[in-house]
Design a protein around this motif. Structure first.
Motif, mmCIF file in Angstrom:
data_model
loop_
_atom_site.group_PDB
_atom_site.id
_atom_site.type_symbol
_atom_site.label_atom_id
_atom_site.label_comp_id
_atom_site.label_asym_id
_atom_site.label_seq_id
_atom_site.Cartn_x
_atom_site.Cartn_y
_atom_site.Cartn_z
ATOM 1 N N THR A 145 0.829 -1.198 0.000
ATOM 2 C CA THR A 145 0.000 0.000 0.000
ATOM 3 C C THR A 145 0.869 1.256 0.000
ATOM 4 N N SER A 146 0.220 2.411 -0.174
ATOM 5 C CA SER A 146 0.930 3.685 -0.125
ATOM 6 C C SER A 146 1.617 3.839 1.225
ATOM 7 N N TYR A 147 2.804 4.488 1.231
ATOM 8 C CA TYR A 147 3.566 4.617 2.468
ATOM 9 C C TYR A 147 4.236 5.982 2.498
#
Length: 251
Positions: A145-147
């Motif tokens: 996922t986005s981080y």
């Protein structure tokens, strides 16, 4: 004679917990941290365990500092164990706002430095007959996922693959390289952030992992872990080695 463990980033946080946990099992400790006062404080606590201890104020990214760390362990009769714990996000700003020098320094801290120190301890650890290297990664290196810090996530992912790539060293060098990849650990700063979160945010994040649980996994890997093992730790779950099924805890 006590077995000797190097713990980087041992001045505070998880590194301090690991260093004290190892000292409680009668390891002598090389306490490594850039913060001299923090390293001194940790060393003072370990002295009360009546095991050998030495603090080394060092930046693990600097080759000459890495040499000093290993030399200190040699002087105490080691090293037998290396825990590559030092790490962190880029200060102030993250990729892509961070400059190339800024985000590269983060990759150096979280990936290149552990690779360098691991290489430096190979020969002296082999001289002791056998040894263990524990790399502290993060769920940031596993998730897709986005981080918030891409450079940190990429480095931690690299640390996991670095570990698994070295499984053959148990045979060729007598050194078992293993890794722990925990989710959010319930250290002081995390607890403060947790307290400010809404119920919905906490539910989405999952529970914090007690630091003692991470220390217990590190100690177990040092005692009996299989080379190349990567243990994933998620809040509310039992630790998951890559070759085992995930199971829920009863707590």
């Amino acid at each position: 004679m006590a077995r000797i463990a190097i713990v980087t980033g041992a001045g505070g946080g998880l590194g301090r917990e690991i260093a004290i946990g190892l000292a409680d099992t009668y390891y002598g400790i090389i306490v490594v941290d850039r913060d001299e006062r923090a390293a001194e404080a940790c060393a003072h606590v370990i002295e009360a365990r009546a095991v050998p201890v030495r603090k080394v104020c060092a930046d693990v990214r600097v080759p000459s500092d890495a040499d000093r760390i290993v030399s200190a362990a040699r002087e105490l009769g080691g090293p037998h164990v290396l825990v590559n714990n030092a790490g962190g996000w880029t200060p102030r700003r993250q990729y892509p706002e961070a400059t190339a020098d800024e985000w590269a320094a983060t990759i150096n801290l979280n990936l290149v430095a552990p690779m360098m120190l691991s290489q430096l301890v190979m020969a002296p650890t082999r001289e002791q007959g056998s040894g263990a290297i524990i790399n502290i990664s993060s769920s940031a290196g596993i998730d897709s996922t986005s981080y918030g810090s891409p450079e940190y996530g990429a480095a931690k992912a690299g640390l996991i693959r670095f570990t698994s790539s070295l499984s053959g060293l148990a045979t060729s060098h007598g050194v078992r390289v293993m890794c722990v990849a925990p989710d959010w650990i319930g250290l002081e700063r995390a607890q403060a952030q947790w307290a400010l979160m809404s119920h919905a945010e906490r539910a989405a994040t999952g529970p914090l992992i007690p630091p003692a649980d991470v220390v217990a996994v590190v100690l177990q890997l040092i005692r009996e872990g299989v080379a190349g093992t990567v243990v994933e730790m998620r809040g509310g779950d039992q630790p998951l080695a890559r070759t085992h099924k995930r199971v829920k805890t009863e707590s």
